[in-house]
Design a protein around this motif. Structure first.
Motif, PDB file in Angstrom:
ATOM      1  N   GLY A 218       0.803  -1.223   0.000  1.00 33.03           N
ATOM      2  CA  GLY A 218       0.000   0.000   0.000  1.00 33.03           C
ATOM      3  C   GLY A 218       0.829   1.263   0.000  1.00 33.03           C
ATOM      4  N   SER A 219       2.152   1.127   0.101  1.00 28.64           N
ATOM      5  CA  SER A 219       3.030   2.301   0.055  1.00 28.64           C
ATOM      6  C   SER A 219       3.068   2.895  -1.346  1.00 28.64           C
ATOM      7  N   ARG A 220       3.445   4.165  -1.422  1.00 29.81           N
ATOM      8  CA  ARG A 220       3.501   4.881  -2.694  1.00 29.81           C
ATOM      9  C   ARG A 220       4.792   5.685  -2.778  1.00 29.81           C
ATOM     10  N   LEU A 221       5.199   5.941  -3.993  1.00 31.64           N
ATOM     11  CA  LEU A 221       6.428   6.690  -4.239  1.00 31.64           C
ATOM     12  C   LEU A 221       6.208   7.624  -5.420  1.00 31.64           C
ATOM     13  N   ALA A 222       6.669   8.852  -5.297  1.00 28.60           N
ATOM     14  CA  ALA A 222       6.641   9.799  -6.414  1.00 28.60           C
ATOM     15  C   ALA A 222       8.043  10.342  -6.629  1.00 28.60           C
ATOM     16  N   THR A 223       8.448  10.383  -7.905  1.00 31.05           N
ATOM     17  CA  THR A 223       9.756  10.922  -8.256  1.00 31.05           C
ATOM     18  C   THR A 223       9.732  11.355  -9.712  1.00 31.05           C
ATOM     19  N   GLU A 224      10.884  11.735 -10.242  1.00 30.80           N
ATOM     20  CA  GLU A 224      11.006  12.134 -11.637  1.00 30.80           C
ATOM     21  C   GLU A 224      12.127  11.344 -12.298  1.00 30.80           C
ATOM     22  N   TYR A 225      12.014  11.212 -13.607  1.00 35.21           N
ATOM     23  CA  TYR A 225      13.021  10.483 -14.370  1.00 35.21           C
ATOM     24  C   TYR A 225      13.404  11.301 -15.589  1.00 35.21           C
ATOM     25  N   HIS A 226      14.727  11.451 -15.781  1.00 38.58           N
ATOM     26  CA  HIS A 226      15.265  12.153 -16.945  1.00 38.58           C
ATOM     27  C   HIS A 226      15.939  11.123 -17.844  1.00 38.58           C
ATOM     28  N   PRO A 227      15.318  10.748 -18.956  1.00 39.41           N
ATOM     29  CA  PRO A 227      15.867   9.679 -19.806  1.00 39.41           C
ATOM     30  C   PRO A 227      17.282   9.941 -20.306  1.00 39.41           C
ATOM     31  N   ASP A 228      17.661  11.221 -20.421  1.00 42.48           N
ATOM     32  CA  ASP A 228      19.005  11.530 -20.914  1.00 42.48           C
ATOM     33  C   ASP A 228      20.018  11.626 -19.787  1.00 42.48           C
ATOM     34  N   GLY A 229      19.619  11.215 -18.588  1.00 39.84           N
ATOM     35  CA  GLY A 229      20.532  11.295 -17.457  1.00 39.84           C
ATOM     36  C   GLY A 229      20.782  12.711 -16.978  1.00 39.84           C
ATOM     37  N   GLY A 230      19.929  13.628 -17.374  1.00 39.05           N
ATOM     38  CA  GLY A 230      20.062  15.015 -16.949  1.00 39.05           C
ATOM     39  C   GLY A 230      21.008  15.838 -17.806  1.00 39.05           C
ATOM     40  N   ALA A 231      21.438  15.293 -18.958  1.00 38.44           N
ATOM     41  CA  ALA A 231      22.395  16.009 -19.797  1.00 38.44           C
ATOM     42  C   ALA A 231      21.837  17.347 -20.283  1.00 38.44           C
ATOM     43  N   ALA A 232      20.557  17.372 -20.662  1.00 40.71           N
ATOM     44  CA  ALA A 232      19.965  18.617 -21.150  1.00 40.71           C
ATOM     45  C   ALA A 232      19.876  19.649 -20.042  1.00 40.71           C
ATOM     46  N   MET A 233      19.550  19.204 -18.844  1.00 38.21           N
ATOM     47  CA  MET A 233      19.489  20.144 -17.726  1.00 38.21           C
ATOM     48  C   MET A 233      20.868  20.686 -17.389  1.00 38.21           C
ATOM     49  N   ALA A 234      21.876  19.836 -17.441  1.00 38.07           N
ATOM     50  CA  ALA A 234      23.244  20.288 -17.174  1.00 38.07           C
ATOM     51  C   ALA A 234      23.691  21.315 -18.209  1.00 38.07           C
ATOM     52  N   GLU A 235      23.319  21.084 -19.465  1.00 39.36           N
ATOM     53  CA  GLU A 235      23.700  22.023 -20.525  1.00 39.36           C
ATOM     54  C   GLU A 235      23.018  23.363 -20.324  1.00 39.36           C
ATOM     55  N   ARG A 236      21.756  23.324 -19.942  1.00 32.39           N
ATOM     56  CA  ARG A 236      21.046  24.576 -19.677  1.00 32.39           C
ATOM     57  C   ARG A 236      21.698  25.318 -18.522  1.00 32.39           C
ATOM     58  N   SER A 237      22.122  24.578 -17.511  1.00 36.56           N
ATOM     59  CA  SER A 237      22.767  25.202 -16.358  1.00 36.56           C
ATOM     60  C   SER A 237      24.048  25.911 -16.754  1.00 36.56           C
ATOM     61  N   LYS A 238      24.791  25.301 -17.676  1.00 38.97           N
ATOM     62  CA  LYS A 238      26.026  25.933 -18.131  1.00 38.97           C
ATOM     63  C   LYS A 238      25.746  27.267 -18.818  1.00 38.97           C
ATOM     64  N   THR A 239      24.619  27.368 -19.528  1.00 40.93           N
ATOM     65  CA  THR A 239      24.297  28.624 -20.205  1.00 40.93           C
ATOM     66  C   THR A 239      23.870  29.698 -19.209  1.00 40.93           C
ATOM     67  N   MET A 240      23.324  29.272 -18.067  1.00 38.40           N
ATOM     68  CA  MET A 240      22.889  30.242 -17.065  1.00 38.40           C
ATOM     69  C   MET A 240      24.024  30.703 -16.159  1.00 38.40           C
ATOM     70  N   ALA A 241      25.047  29.861 -15.983  1.00 38.72           N
ATOM     71  CA  ALA A 241      26.115  30.160 -15.021  1.00 38.72           C
ATOM     72  C   ALA A 241      26.785  31.515 -15.258  1.00 38.72           C
ATOM     73  N   PRO A 242      27.119  31.896 -16.512  1.00 40.09           N
ATOM     74  CA  PRO A 242      27.740  33.209 -16.709  1.00 40.09           C
ATOM     75  C   PRO A 242      26.841  34.367 -16.270  1.00 40.09           C
ATOM     76  N   HIS A 243      25.557  34.280 -16.560  1.00 41.91           N
ATOM     77  CA  HIS A 243      24.627  35.322 -16.117  1.00 41.91           C
ATOM     78  C   HIS A 243      24.619  35.413 -14.606  1.00 41.91           C
ATOM     79  N   TRP A 244      24.543  34.255 -13.937  1.00 46.44           N
ATOM     80  CA  TRP A 244      24.533  34.266 -12.475  1.00 46.44           C
ATOM     81  C   TRP A 244      25.826  34.853 -11.922  1.00 46.44           C
ATOM     82  N   ARG A 245      26.968  34.500 -12.522  1.00 51.68           N
ATOM     83  CA  ARG A 245      28.242  35.033 -12.027  1.00 51.68           C
ATOM     84  C   ARG A 245      28.290  36.551 -12.171  1.00 51.68           C
ATOM     85  N   GLU A 246      27.753  37.069 -13.265  1.00 48.79           N
ATOM     86  CA  GLU A 246      27.721  38.525 -13.460  1.00 48.79           C
ATOM     87  C   GLU A 246      26.941  39.221 -12.347  1.00 48.79           C
TER      88      GLU A 246
END
Length: 301
Positions: free
Chosen positions: A208-236
């Motif tokens: 009767g237990s339940r679990l909720a989570t998320e799955y990124h089929p690409d292993g999070g590669a797209a999110m990591a790439e997006r983060s790299k594009t944001m990092a310079p703006h954040w550093r500024e």
């Protein structure tokens, strides 16, 4: 800051700063009209952490230059966080309505569901995270006069340690059904630690237990790439944060398949389907691209 096997953090550094970033998004989402979520504690918690960039974000004091000047549209980031938050809110609410009275929030960060969701009487909510994170949030909410709407039990433990023992020591009963969430957590674990996390959850989950989570089929590669594009703006703007350095890369087992092989019954929704359920559409932009293949998972034991 590159990760290491024994690194630690508070809410202003490393992985902890990502919890503050998500809380800032929840605070902005709470101001939306109409709001998809209501988290009245997010903003005071972010201000208490005191990361200048996020405080200025809440105050509207960041240089604008037009949304097009940013690598991603921050409004869409806020919407995606709001939808993710609402998914996990609805998961807990549904479990509680079905009689589950034990809830566990893994890597709770600045999660305030123990305070803001309408928990039925007799519900116990366990929050697990680094000791510095747990202590700061508890102290800040106490200073705000906030009162939990369930019995809240904090478990100050690193998920790389024997967290099941710490959970049991705080009164967790593995003979009772439990609702678990792992929100925004998996990519911050090494691939083998992800498997171990699910193994331990499974071992602790009564029928009767339940679990909720998320799955990124690409292993999070797209999110990591997006983060790299944001990092310079954040550093500024004075924020030294590159999320791509905080996640663990490498091939991961597919979460739906792994859970199904361990006797969980799986249901899945894409981010676009979640948005559609709330009358929204997934924007076709850089902020939303990493979410396009993200899958929200609900599993029942």
């Amino acid at each position: 800051m590159t990760r290491s096997d024994r690194d630690s953090w508070d809410l202003a550094s490393s992985v902890g700063a990502t919890a503050t970033m998500v809380a800032a998004a929840r605070a902005l989402a709470t101001r939306a009209e109409p709001p998809l979520i209501d988290d009245p504690f997010a903003e005071p918690l972010v201000r208490a952490v005191g990361i200048d960039y996020f405080v200025r974000l809440l105050d509207g004091d960041l240089p604008d230059g037009g949304e097009a000047a940013l690598p991603v549209d921050p409004r869409h980031v806020v919407t995606n966080i709001a939808v993710r938050t609402r998914f996990f809110d609805d998961f807990f609410t549904a479990a509680a309505n079905d009689g589950v009275r034990q809830a566990v929030i893994l890597a709770a960060g600045l999660d305030t569901r123990a305070y803001r969701l309408p928990w039925p009487d007799g519900t116990v909510v366990f929050e697990l995270d680094q000791p510095a994170v747990v202590d700061f949030k508890s102290a800040t909410l106490s200073q705000l006069g906030a009162q939990p709407s369930a019995e809240r039990r904090t478990v100050p433990v690193d998920l790389r340690e024997d967290w099941p023992a710490a959970l049991r020591a705080n009164g967790f009963d593995d003979a009772k059904p439990t609702a678990w969430i792992a929100e925004g957590l998996l990519l911050y674990l090494p691939p083998d630690a992800q498997d171990r996390l699910f193994d331990l959850i499974t071992a602790l989950s009564a029928p009767g237990s339940r679990l909720a989570t998320e799955y990124h089929p690409d292993g999070g590669a797209a999110m990591a790439e997006r983060s790299k594009t944001m990092a310079p703006h954040w550093r500024e703007q004075g924020l030294d944060l590159d999320l791509s350095e905080l996640v663990y890369h490498g091939e991961r087992k597919a979460v739906p398949d792994y859970l199904a092989a361990h006797d969980w019954t799986i249901s899945m929704s894409s981010r676009a389907e979640l948005l559609a359920g709330y009358g929204l559409e997934l924007p076709d932009d850089a902020a939303s691209a990493p979410m396009r293949n993200t899958v929200a998972i609900t599993a029942v034991r």
